[in-house]
Design an enzyme around this catalytic site. Structure first.
Site, PDB file in Angstrom:
ATOM      1  N   CYS A 166     -36.275   8.186  65.520  1.00  0.00           N
ATOM      2  CA  CYS A 166     -36.039   6.760  65.738  1.00  0.00           C
ATOM      3  C   CYS A 166     -34.538   6.486  65.802  1.00  0.00           C
ATOM      4  O   CYS A 166     -33.802   6.755  64.844  1.00  0.00           O
ATOM      5  CB  CYS A 166     -36.671   5.942  64.614  1.00  0.00           C
TER       6      CYS A 166
ATOM      7  N   GLU B  92     -59.150  -9.287  74.723  1.00  0.00           N
ATOM      8  CA  GLU B  92     -57.726  -9.432  75.024  1.00  0.00           C
ATOM      9  C   GLU B  92     -57.321 -10.903  75.088  1.00  0.00           C
ATOM     10  O   GLU B  92     -56.237 -11.275  74.637  1.00  0.00           O
ATOM     11  CB  GLU B  92     -57.372  -8.712  76.324  1.00  0.00           C
TER      12      GLU B  92
ATOM     13  N   CYS C 246     -44.422  -0.333  62.123  1.00  0.00           N
ATOM     14  CA  CYS C 246     -43.106  -0.807  62.580  1.00  0.00           C
ATOM     15  C   CYS C 246     -43.132  -2.330  62.718  1.00  0.00           C
ATOM     16  O   CYS C 246     -42.877  -2.881  63.781  1.00  0.00           O
ATOM     17  CB  CYS C 246     -42.747  -0.141  63.910  1.00  0.00           C
TER      18      CYS C 246
ATOM     19  N   CYS D 242     -44.083   6.365  59.224  1.00  0.00           N
ATOM     20  CA  CYS D 242     -43.978   6.339  60.679  1.00  0.00           C
ATOM     21  C   CYS D 242     -43.969   7.756  61.254  1.00  0.00           C
ATOM     22  O   CYS D 242     -43.181   8.601  60.819  1.00  0.00           O
ATOM     23  CB  CYS D 242     -42.706   5.605  61.103  1.00  0.00           C
TER      24      CYS D 242
END
Length: 288
Positions: A204, A32, A188, A198
């Site tokens: 959406c 991370e 996206c 998608c």
């Protein structure tokens, strides 16, 4: 939006080290931090080398900070290496060499911010928290708010919005966090979203509204790298990493022609703890 995103993620997600069963919490924390403003393709080999050399926090803490900075190589923003070394030291000394699970305990580690703390709690331990990065914010802005861009970050609002789509089940919530993040990274995307691929195109809000142009405030853009102090800092750091002895001020002078900018960049490295020394004795990576 959770169910179709999770189904898509489980079928289409990239095979990345930190997603594999048994990947350690320490590895998740390292990944991370490495992934902050650095592309996945550059992180994977560096992560694997890092964990081979330092498989636990105590292993890293036992090495001088200079070795962490040297191993960071060209991942960028090398202060992250120092922060990771400092966090490893605290984990080894105060947490029994085990990365803490609690978000507040993670936030108390040096250099660990809200995103990283939540990401470790969710992706390493499976706890239920909303995790929000720039990719998540873009998906939420388009799918739920009908906006083409998310605009400047608003931490509390962004977390509430992500919380609103998380299932109650912990495993499904963790998969939703990962799936929305992956959707923003692969489908996206900012400039040319692949709406035909998608899994939530049919729900959406931005697509349903006809893709209206964004007319609100925009997130600040990163300053140009070429010719910047960041570039000069990187060139000086490359010299320091490549040398086992102090680099003379004359050798530093060879990396960049502008003396004023070079001096400013060098002074900032010393100030940030990434270099130590002076013009008389030369400069080197921090020894701790």
């Amino acid at each position: 939006m959770s169910s179709p995103v999770v189904a898509w993620f489980r079928e289409q997600a990239r095979d990345l080290p930190w997603r594999r069963p048994g990947f350690p919490a320490w590895g998740t924390l390292v990944s991370e931090i490495m992934l902050q403003q650095t592309q996945v393709a550059r992180v994977v080999p560096r992560l694997e080398a890092w964990l081979t050399r330092w498989p636990t926090p105590a292993d890293l803490a036992a090495s001088p900070p200079s070795e962490a900075v040297r191993a960071w190589d060209r991942l960028g923003y090398p202060r992250r290496a120092l922060a990771l070394h400092a966090a490893a030291t605290v984990i080894a000394e105060q947490h029994g060499n085990v990365v803490p699970r609690d978000v507040d305990a993670l936030l108390a580690l040096p250099g660990i911010g809200d995103y990283t703390a939540r990401a470790v709690a969710v992706f390493a331990y499976g706890d239920r928290h909303p995790v929000v990065d720039v990719n998540v914010r873009r998906v939420l802005a388009r799918a739920l708010l009908g906006q083409g861009e998310p605009g400047p970050a608003k931490a509390k609002q962004d977390l509430r919005l992500m919380e609103s789509v998380l299932p109650a089940d912990r495993d499904e919530a963790a998969a939703t966090n990962a799936g929305v993040m992956e959707l923003g990274a692969l489908v996206c995307v900012a400039r040319a979203p692949a709406c035909d691929a998608c899994p939530i195109a049919d729900r959406c809000a931005w697509r349903a509204a006809g893709y209206p142009a964004h007319d609100g405030p925009r997130a600040p853009k990163q300053a140009r790298f070429a010719g910047s102090d960041r570039q000069v800092r990187g060139l000086i750091m490359a010299e320091l990493r490549a040398s086992d002895v102090p680099v003379t001020v004359d050798e530093v002078a060879l990396v960049w022609p502008d003396a004023e900018q070079r001096a400013r960049a060098l002074a900032s490295l010393v100030r940030d703890g990434l270099a130590e020394g002076d013009d008389a004795s030369g400069y080197r990576l921090p020894r701790g």
